[in-house]
Design a protein around this motif. Sequence first.
Motif, PDB file in Angstrom:
ATOM      1  N   THR A 100       0.742  -1.285   0.430  1.00  0.00           N
ATOM      2  CA  THR A 100       0.105  -0.431   0.159  1.00  0.00           C
ATOM      3  C   THR A 100       1.145   0.987  -0.019  1.00  0.00           C
ATOM      4  O   THR A 100       1.221   2.125  -0.435  1.00  0.00           O
ATOM      5  CB  THR A 100      -0.927  -0.069   1.431  1.00  0.00           C
ATOM      6  N   LEU A 101       2.507   1.573   0.786  1.00  0.00           N
ATOM      7  CA  LEU A 101       3.063   2.724   0.906  1.00  0.00           C
ATOM      8  C   LEU A 101       3.525   2.702  -0.731  1.00  0.00           C
ATOM      9  O   LEU A 101       3.944   3.807  -0.909  1.00  0.00           O
ATOM     10  CB  LEU A 101       3.526   2.164   2.108  1.00  0.00           C
ATOM     11  N   LEU A 102       4.506   1.663  -1.043  1.00  0.00           N
ATOM     12  CA  LEU A 102       4.483   1.938  -2.200  1.00  0.00           C
ATOM     13  C   LEU A 102       3.290   2.139  -3.465  1.00  0.00           C
ATOM     14  O   LEU A 102       4.316   3.345  -3.846  1.00  0.00           O
ATOM     15  CB  LEU A 102       4.907   0.619  -2.815  1.00  0.00           C
ATOM     16  N   GLY A 103       2.767   1.986  -3.463  1.00  0.00           N
ATOM     17  CA  GLY A 103       1.838   2.840  -3.986  1.00  0.00           C
ATOM     18  C   GLY A 103       1.113   4.031  -4.409  1.00  0.00           C
ATOM     19  O   GLY A 103       1.767   4.321  -5.194  1.00  0.00           O
ATOM     20  N   VAL A 104       1.005   4.693  -2.518  1.00  0.00           N
ATOM     21  CA  VAL A 104       0.872   5.441  -2.612  1.00  0.00           C
ATOM     22  C   VAL A 104       1.766   6.318  -2.591  1.00  0.00           C
ATOM     23  O   VAL A 104       1.765   7.903  -3.444  1.00  0.00           O
ATOM     24  CB  VAL A 104      -0.362   6.076  -1.189  1.00  0.00           C
ATOM     25  N   ALA A 105       2.939   6.233  -2.164  1.00  0.00           N
ATOM     26  CA  ALA A 105       4.300   7.152  -2.345  1.00  0.00           C
ATOM     27  C   ALA A 105       4.652   7.726  -3.688  1.00  0.00           C
ATOM     28  O   ALA A 105       4.749   8.078  -3.871  1.00  0.00           O
ATOM     29  CB  ALA A 105       5.345   6.618  -1.574  1.00  0.00           C
ATOM     30  N   THR A 106       4.322   6.825  -5.088  1.00  0.00           N
ATOM     31  CA  THR A 106       4.181   7.329  -5.879  1.00  0.00           C
ATOM     32  C   THR A 106       3.649   7.786  -7.265  1.00  0.00           C
ATOM     33  O   THR A 106       3.376   7.846  -7.949  1.00  0.00           O
ATOM     34  CB  THR A 106       5.325   5.986  -6.921  1.00  0.00           C
ATOM     35  N   ALA A 107       2.218   7.375  -6.400  1.00  0.00           N
ATOM     36  CA  ALA A 107       0.912   7.696  -7.170  1.00  0.00           C
ATOM     37  C   ALA A 107       0.154   7.852  -6.565  1.00  0.00           C
ATOM     38  O   ALA A 107      -1.195   9.281  -7.128  1.00  0.00           O
ATOM     39  CB  ALA A 107      -0.086   6.462  -8.182  1.00  0.00           C
ATOM     40  N   ASP A 108      -0.297   8.547  -5.098  1.00  0.00           N
ATOM     41  CA  ASP A 108      -1.205   9.108  -4.411  1.00  0.00           C
ATOM     42  C   ASP A 108      -1.605  10.608  -4.804  1.00  0.00           C
ATOM     43  O   ASP A 108      -0.363  11.065  -5.310  1.00  0.00           O
ATOM     44  CB  ASP A 108      -1.304   8.805  -3.402  1.00  0.00           C
ATOM     45  N   PHE A 109      -2.798  11.546  -4.887  1.00  0.00           N
ATOM     46  CA  PHE A 109      -3.108  12.935  -5.730  1.00  0.00           C
ATOM     47  C   PHE A 109      -2.727  13.791  -4.482  1.00  0.00           C
ATOM     48  O   PHE A 109      -2.203  15.319  -4.730  1.00  0.00           O
ATOM     49  CB  PHE A 109      -3.980  12.502  -6.656  1.00  0.00           C
ATOM     50  N   ALA A 110      -2.762  13.058  -3.147  1.00  0.00           N
ATOM     51  CA  ALA A 110      -2.866  13.780  -1.985  1.00  0.00           C
ATOM     52  C   ALA A 110      -1.162  14.253  -1.904  1.00  0.00           C
ATOM     53  O   ALA A 110      -1.115  12.643  -1.049  1.00  0.00           O
ATOM     54  CB  ALA A 110      -3.451  13.776  -1.245  1.00  0.00           C
ATOM     55  N   LEU A 111      -0.561  15.370  -2.108  1.00  0.00           N
ATOM     56  CA  LEU A 111       1.111  15.553  -1.184  1.00  0.00           C
ATOM     57  C   LEU A 111       1.069  14.831   0.221  1.00  0.00           C
ATOM     58  O   LEU A 111       2.279  14.877   0.526  1.00  0.00           O
ATOM     59  CB  LEU A 111       0.883  16.546  -1.855  1.00  0.00           C
ATOM     60  N   SER A 112       0.173  14.931   0.967  1.00  0.00           N
ATOM     61  CA  SER A 112       0.167  14.620   2.528  1.00  0.00           C
ATOM     62  C   SER A 112      -0.100  13.276   2.616  1.00  0.00           C
ATOM     63  O   SER A 112       0.980  12.557   3.813  1.00  0.00           O
ATOM     64  CB  SER A 112      -1.731  15.491   3.531  1.00  0.00           C
ATOM     65  N   VAL A 113       0.218  12.670   1.938  1.00  0.00           N
ATOM     66  CA  VAL A 113      -0.727  10.813   2.097  1.00  0.00           C
ATOM     67  C   VAL A 113       0.994  10.117   1.013  1.00  0.00           C
ATOM     68  O   VAL A 113       1.429   9.445   1.684  1.00  0.00           O
ATOM     69  CB  VAL A 113      -2.001  10.027   1.566  1.00  0.00           C
ATOM     70  N   ARG A 114       0.855  11.023   0.197  1.00  0.00           N
ATOM     71  CA  ARG A 114       2.681  10.582  -0.460  1.00  0.00           C
ATOM     72  C   ARG A 114       3.357  11.318   0.439  1.00  0.00           C
ATOM     73  O   ARG A 114       4.619   9.923   0.948  1.00  0.00           O
ATOM     74  CB  ARG A 114       3.322  11.054  -1.657  1.00  0.00           C
ATOM     75  N   ARG A 115       3.825  12.137   1.673  1.00  0.00           N
ATOM     76  CA  ARG A 115       4.765  12.829   2.371  1.00  0.00           C
ATOM     77  C   ARG A 115       4.662  11.679   3.178  1.00  0.00           C
ATOM     78  O   ARG A 115       6.110  10.997   3.791  1.00  0.00           O
ATOM     79  CB  ARG A 115       4.773  13.756   2.453  1.00  0.00           C
ATOM     80  N   ALA A 116       2.941  10.695   4.275  1.00  0.00           N
ATOM     81  CA  ALA A 116       3.591  10.168   4.883  1.00  0.00           C
ATOM     82  C   ALA A 116       4.027   8.543   4.472  1.00  0.00           C
ATOM     83  O   ALA A 116       5.201   7.539   5.349  1.00  0.00           O
ATOM     84  CB  ALA A 116       2.395   9.246   6.394  1.00  0.00           C
TER      85      ALA A 116
END
Length: 272
Positions: A100-116
């Motif tokens: 899950t973290l691999l996916g959202v770090a590289t692709a999520d549209f929310a910067l706060s989520v990518r940062r975490a």
Amino acid sequence: MADHLSSLIRAVEAADSSSRLLEAVQNLAAARQAGAIPTLIAALSYNNPGAAVAAVDGLILLGEPAVPALLEQLDRHNYTARAWAIRALAGIGDPRGLVTLLGVATADFALSVRRAAARGLGMMKWHWFPEDLLEIAQEEALEALLFVAQQDDEWVVRYSAVVGLQALANAIAPSYTEWRSQIQAQLEQMLNNDSSWAVRARAGMAQQQIHTETAKQSPEIIEQPSPLSATDWQMILDKLYERKGQERLLLAEGDPRRYRELAGSIAHHTEE
């Protein structure tokens, strides 16, 4: 003890103002009882960022017992709650949240989520991984963090990627000299060329701290053994292989950031 927990849960459910809800969630989180997990999870979807932060902090303190419920939250359509759940997973560092973290770090549209997620990738509980899976998992984390450090448009996300890269460099085995070289080369590039002075400064600090950690002889620390089952590890491995296949498809179609835009449009659509 059960009566006390019940009263704390009732206080959350009965809160009739933002301030009372925040206080009630903080009190429930401070109890550090597994029975509070469902209510803390529910607080992630309330329209109260303060209460959500308190719930995330409480879930991180509870750690591994909260992970199954957090992963279940990811399958729901409430993006706000999902984003808070990802932050909790990143803070816990449980291997079941890795993909899950691999996916959202590289692709999520929310910067706060990518940062975490970027920060969480470096601080995974690597000592829990079986040896035959550790190399695969750390290689995926390294690739994701390098991508974020090189490609993310937001300086706060690149900053977190530096933090993640530093933690990963200190976690990988000394024999993986090529990985260490990649991390050091990326940090050097950011130190010299990143558009943000904060990122440049953090990259320089990371270089110094990695060098210090590598040079000193640390006493052996007895780590907590992994509570995960063979089934859990097989699920993690299956998800890693599935992700690898999806990466090949995305790369064939072009820039992986295209997926971030698609994910954002889907998330907004499901919230309407």
